[in-house]
Enzyme design. Structure first.
Site, PDB file in Angstrom:
ATOM      1  N   HIS A 190       0.520  -1.012   0.102  1.00 36.36           N
ATOM      2  CA  HIS A 190       0.385  -0.017   0.189  1.00 36.36           C
ATOM      3  C   HIS A 190       0.791   1.527  -0.342  1.00 36.36           C
ATOM      4  CE1 HIS A 190      -3.850  -2.201   0.940  1.00 36.36           C
ATOM      5  NE2 HIS A 190      -3.624  -2.528   1.443  1.00 36.36           N
ATOM      6  N   CYS A 200      -0.111   1.797  -5.110  1.00 39.37           N
ATOM      7  CA  CYS A 200      -0.734   2.787  -5.630  1.00 39.37           C
ATOM      8  C   CYS A 200       0.047   4.415  -5.727  1.00 39.37           C
ATOM      9  CB  CYS A 200      -2.359   2.682  -5.231  1.00 39.37           C
ATOM     10  SG  CYS A 200      -3.182   1.959  -5.031  1.00 39.37           S
TER      11      CYS A 200
END
Length: 833
Positions: free
Chosen positions: A418, A467
């Site tokens: 993440h 991301c």
């Protein structure tokens, strides 16, 4: 079935297993092969076998899996040839191996020995598993010689040595009959020990450990190139010159005697293992006439320009030839400037975070880090690969990584997990990050880059597989002032304000970025050119087209590549100490032999799946005859490792949660996988519990033995230590700098406990899934289809916390100014398709 009935059976009705073994035996090109059989059949009046028929059979070798013997036996069977007739022919030929294929032995080989290429000093096991109508016996042969003391189903080399290379076969005896297994080739690579872990790869994943070297030779000299890879089954080789395959160059070693100018070019080797393919480094071979440089002594002049065209080796040859030193004309730096760039060392830190405590779990980072580790080690990088790190562990890992950097080093950092990007700065999210999180809980990539620049590194590469959406919970404006240096490359797995994808299937697979990067990483190309090729490959991938595109930012002005050679520079004493410490922190514990009072002997071995994931496997090597059975279990592991007892002492690696080492470790062992080795506070001590069932007793008898293997792998680095709070405040005054712990958690901030309206945000997994359907799926793009990706509200995604929004970056329609600093604006931007 009786022998008479068996002999009257038409050979077209032989069992496929027997027919296959018979054809393999007859297809061999020798004086007892299929041609000899054809000549005998042609001279027998019972059957018709013409020269044209023989030629037709010989053409079968041009077909995939074609067999001249099978074609000939089919012709014979069509003319009424029975097993008795074929047996008669084979007896006249004296072909005992083929005769064994026709005899009903009552033996069935269930597991054939598998060829393998391994590293000298490692353990190797060849296995042959068989069953029979009566007790069976085994005997191993190396070519035609019996292997001493090899009467068990497993032929074990502990350790394997270079002299053990060769072809092996197992004879299985059952009563008065016997059958032979398939041949298994053992290739042993003599590879010098290097810093870092070197473990046998899993099935179908060849790893290149011996690379060819560039050469500058004279016409008439001999060329010798060598390439070596390990894998199961044994890798296949094909050499190329200037991109064209070289005929009959299918061995590890390629040589040419009497070089000619046309032999000059760029050479590399293709290595295949099952469906996996990789390449060696591409090297230049220069073939030239001897340099006729004129030397300058009294009455002799020097042509420096001509001497500059010679290789470093030739210059020194001329020095010795004329006994003249050139130091006044060419320095060593000038010699090196004639060649490609080089690194003083290569160091890589790979972090894959997947088991998050407060956020959605991921799958791909584990496989991505594993594959990238194997590839970078082929490029001579010192690699540390770590899974599931907390914030303090990540900061300490970065600090250890920075300690290895000095002038001219190539530093590479890869992160999968993440993440988010705010104001042009990228943040990596640890597994213990609170919900929601902000920059104080994460590591800023640009802060790490600033510290790397202070080391005067030769190349800084950041590969960020995460991301890059905004995190509206974080309003801190970073203040990192970077130097303007021409040695930085950023490879973002996705564009700004976009997600990164991982491939989802029934098994473990890569993320989209690594799926295409691993096919290019070994190419001898400038790193930006290599990443451009990866971007083009990703652009052709239909499932993510228009959703994920690789973005490259670079200030690289030289042709630097990951394949550049290493030429060590001047090490300071602290640098030498850090290197030594790093090497010791990546050594596996030595194998242990445990001798119990009852006479049982147990062998304990170790393997590393990652730098912080250790696999322990035990096997019984000695058991007294009075024992019916015995088994050894590992118990009493340190509590900080938090190992589930249900996943310990398993008969297969998959049962322990280890899927990447399958096939690379011996069978018939008990396996225990220890993840998060970095959490060890003290040495790794445990108990081995031996349970024995005696023939004369009904109850189990138990013995215990305490074992201490010290601090294995990265436990020596003590990444679990408290983070130093004042390590970089002067150079990096940021609350999220890589070596500074945050002063507080945002979870205590009242702003993040608001029950205001929910923002629409991503699906629970910021890596949207690209599902790979099972066999038989119809439609889609190239066998893949999209799933997930619908936008939901946080109250539908967080069980037990309906009012707390997730800290995954959210979708927004607000215009956000790009607040990058001057340095980031100066980086060259590559537009990808």
């Amino acid at each position: 079935m009786s022998d008479m009935n068996e002999n009257s059976l038409n050979i077209n009705f032989l069992k496929e297993s027997a027919l296959k073994r018979l054809c393999e035996s007859l297809d061999k090109a020798n004086n007892k092969g299929w041609r000899k059989l054809g000549e005998m059949v042609k001279n027998d009046k019972r059957f018709k076998m013409s020269v044209d028929d023989m030629d037709m059979c010989s053409l079968k070798v041009l077909e995939v899996d074609g067999s001249p013997s099978r074609a000939m036996l089919k012709l014979m069977g069509d003319q009424g040839c029975v097993v008795g007739d074929l047996t008669e022919f084979l007896q006249k030929m004296g072909h005992t191996d083929a005769l064994q294929c026709l005899k009903p032995s009552g033996i069935q080989i269930l597991v054939q020995p598998q060829s393998a290429a391994v590293i000298a000093g490692h353990n190797l096991r060849l296995s042959c598993c068989a069953v029979g109508s009566s007790p069976i016996q085994f005997q191993w042969f190396r070519k035609t010689e019996e292997v001493p003391h090899s009467s068990s189903p497993d032929l074990v080399f502990s350790p394997v040595q270079v002299k053990d290379a060769g072809f092996y076969i197992c004879r299985v005896n059952c009563g008065n009959t016997c059958v032979f297994s398939h041949w298994a080739q053992v290739d042993v690579l003599d590879v010098p020990p290097k810093c870092g872990l070197v473990s046998q790869p899993s099935d179908g994943r060849p790893r290149v450990l011996i690379q060819p070297h560039p050469q500058r030779l004279f016409v008439g000299d001999s060329l010798f190139l060598e390439c070596g890879a390990i894998g199961r089954p044994i890798p296949q080789y094909q050499w190329y010159r200037n991109g064209i395959p070289i005929k009959k160059a299918t061995k590890r070693k390629y040589s040419v005697q009497g070089l000619m100018p046309e032999h000059q070019g760029r050479y590399r080797c293709e290595i295949c293992c099952n469906s996996e393919r990789t390449w060696s480094n591409e090297v230049d071979v220069v073939v030239e006439s001897p340099c006729h440089s004129e030397m300058k002594t009294p009455g002799i002049s020097i042509h420096i320009s001509e001497a500059m065209e010679c290789s470093e080796e030739l210059v020194w040859q001329n020095k010795r030839r004329f006994k003249i030193l050139f130091d006044d004309f060419l320095t060593s730096e000038q010699y090196y400037s004639l060649e490609k760039p080089y690194a003083t060392d290569k160091v890589a830190l790979l972090i894959g975070n997947l088991t998050y405590r407060n956020h959605p779990q991921l799958k791909a980072p584990m496989v991505d880090v594993y594959d990238l580790t194997n590839l970078l080690r082929q490029l001579n990088f010192k690699v540390v690969s770590l899974l599931d790190l907390t914030e303090s562990e990540m900061r300490n890992a970065v600090e250890e990584f920075l300690s290895l950097l000095h002038k001219g080093v190539y530093g590479l950092l890869y992160y999968a997990g993440h993440g988010y990007e705010n104001f042009g700065h990228s943040f990596m999210v640890p597994v213990d990050a609170p919900n929601p999180y902000r920059s104080a809980n994460c590591l800023c990539v640009q802060s790490i880059l600033k510290l790397m620049q202070e080391k005067e590194t030769g190349l800084n590469v950041f590969l960020l597989d995460m991301c890059r959406k905004r995190n509206l919970h974080d309003d801190v404006m970073p203040n990192v002032m970077l130097k303007v240096t021409a040695n930085i490359v950023f490879g973002y797995a996705t564009c700004q304000d976009a997600e990164a994808f991982e491939l989802s299937s029934s098994g473990f697979t890569n993320g989209v970025f690594i799926k295409f990067l691993k096919g290019r990483l070994l190419e001898d190309e400038k790193i930006t050119v290599l990443l451009d090729s990866v971007a083009e490959d990703m652009g052709q991938f239909d499932p993510t087209k228009g959703k994920q595109a690789l973005e490259i930012r670079s200030s690289l002005s030289e042709r630097r590549s990951l394949t550049d050679p290493i030429r060590p520079g001047e090490y300071s004493h602290p640098a030498q100490a850090h290197n030594l410490h790093w090497c010791k922190a990546h050594e596996l514990p030595e194998s242990k032999i445990l001798d119990f009072e009852c006479g049982v002997q147990i062998k304990m071995d170790f393997a590393a799946e990652f730098s912080n994931v250790l696999v322990i496997y035990t096997s019984i090597v000695k058991k007294p005859e009075e024992m019916a059975s015995c088994q050894a279990h590992i118990t009493n592991l340190p509590l900080e490792l938090d190992v589930d007892p249900k996943l310990m002492n398993k008969e297969t690696l998959e049962e322990t949660g280890s899927f990447l080492l399958t096939g690379s470790l011996p069978q018939h062992c008990l396996y225990t996988r220890l993840s998060s080795i970095q959490k060890l506070r003290d040495e790794l001590a445990f108990t081995v519990c031996l349970q024995v069932q005696f023939n004369s007793l009904e109850d189990l008898v138990q013995w215990n033995m305490d074992v201490n293997i010290g601090k294995p792998l990265t436990a020596k680095l003590e990444l679990n230590r408290p983070t130093r709070k004042n390590s970089c405040q002067l150079t990096c005054p940021m609350p999220h700098s890589p070596s500074t712990s945050p002063s507080h958690s945002p979870s205590s901030d009242r702003r993040f406990h608001s029950h205001g309206p929910c923002f629409p945000q991503l699906h629970a997994n910021p890596y949207l899934n690209v599902c790979e359907p099972l066999c038989g799926a119809i439609g889609g793009h190239g066998g893949f289809k999209m799933c997930g990706g619908d936008y939901t509200y946080p109250c539908d995604n967080v069980p037990g916390s309906p009012s707390t929004p997730l800290s995954i970056p959210i979708e927004t329609t607000d215009d956000v100014d790009d607040m990058q600093n001057e340095f980031m604006n100066s980086l060259q931007f590559y537009n990808n398709p």
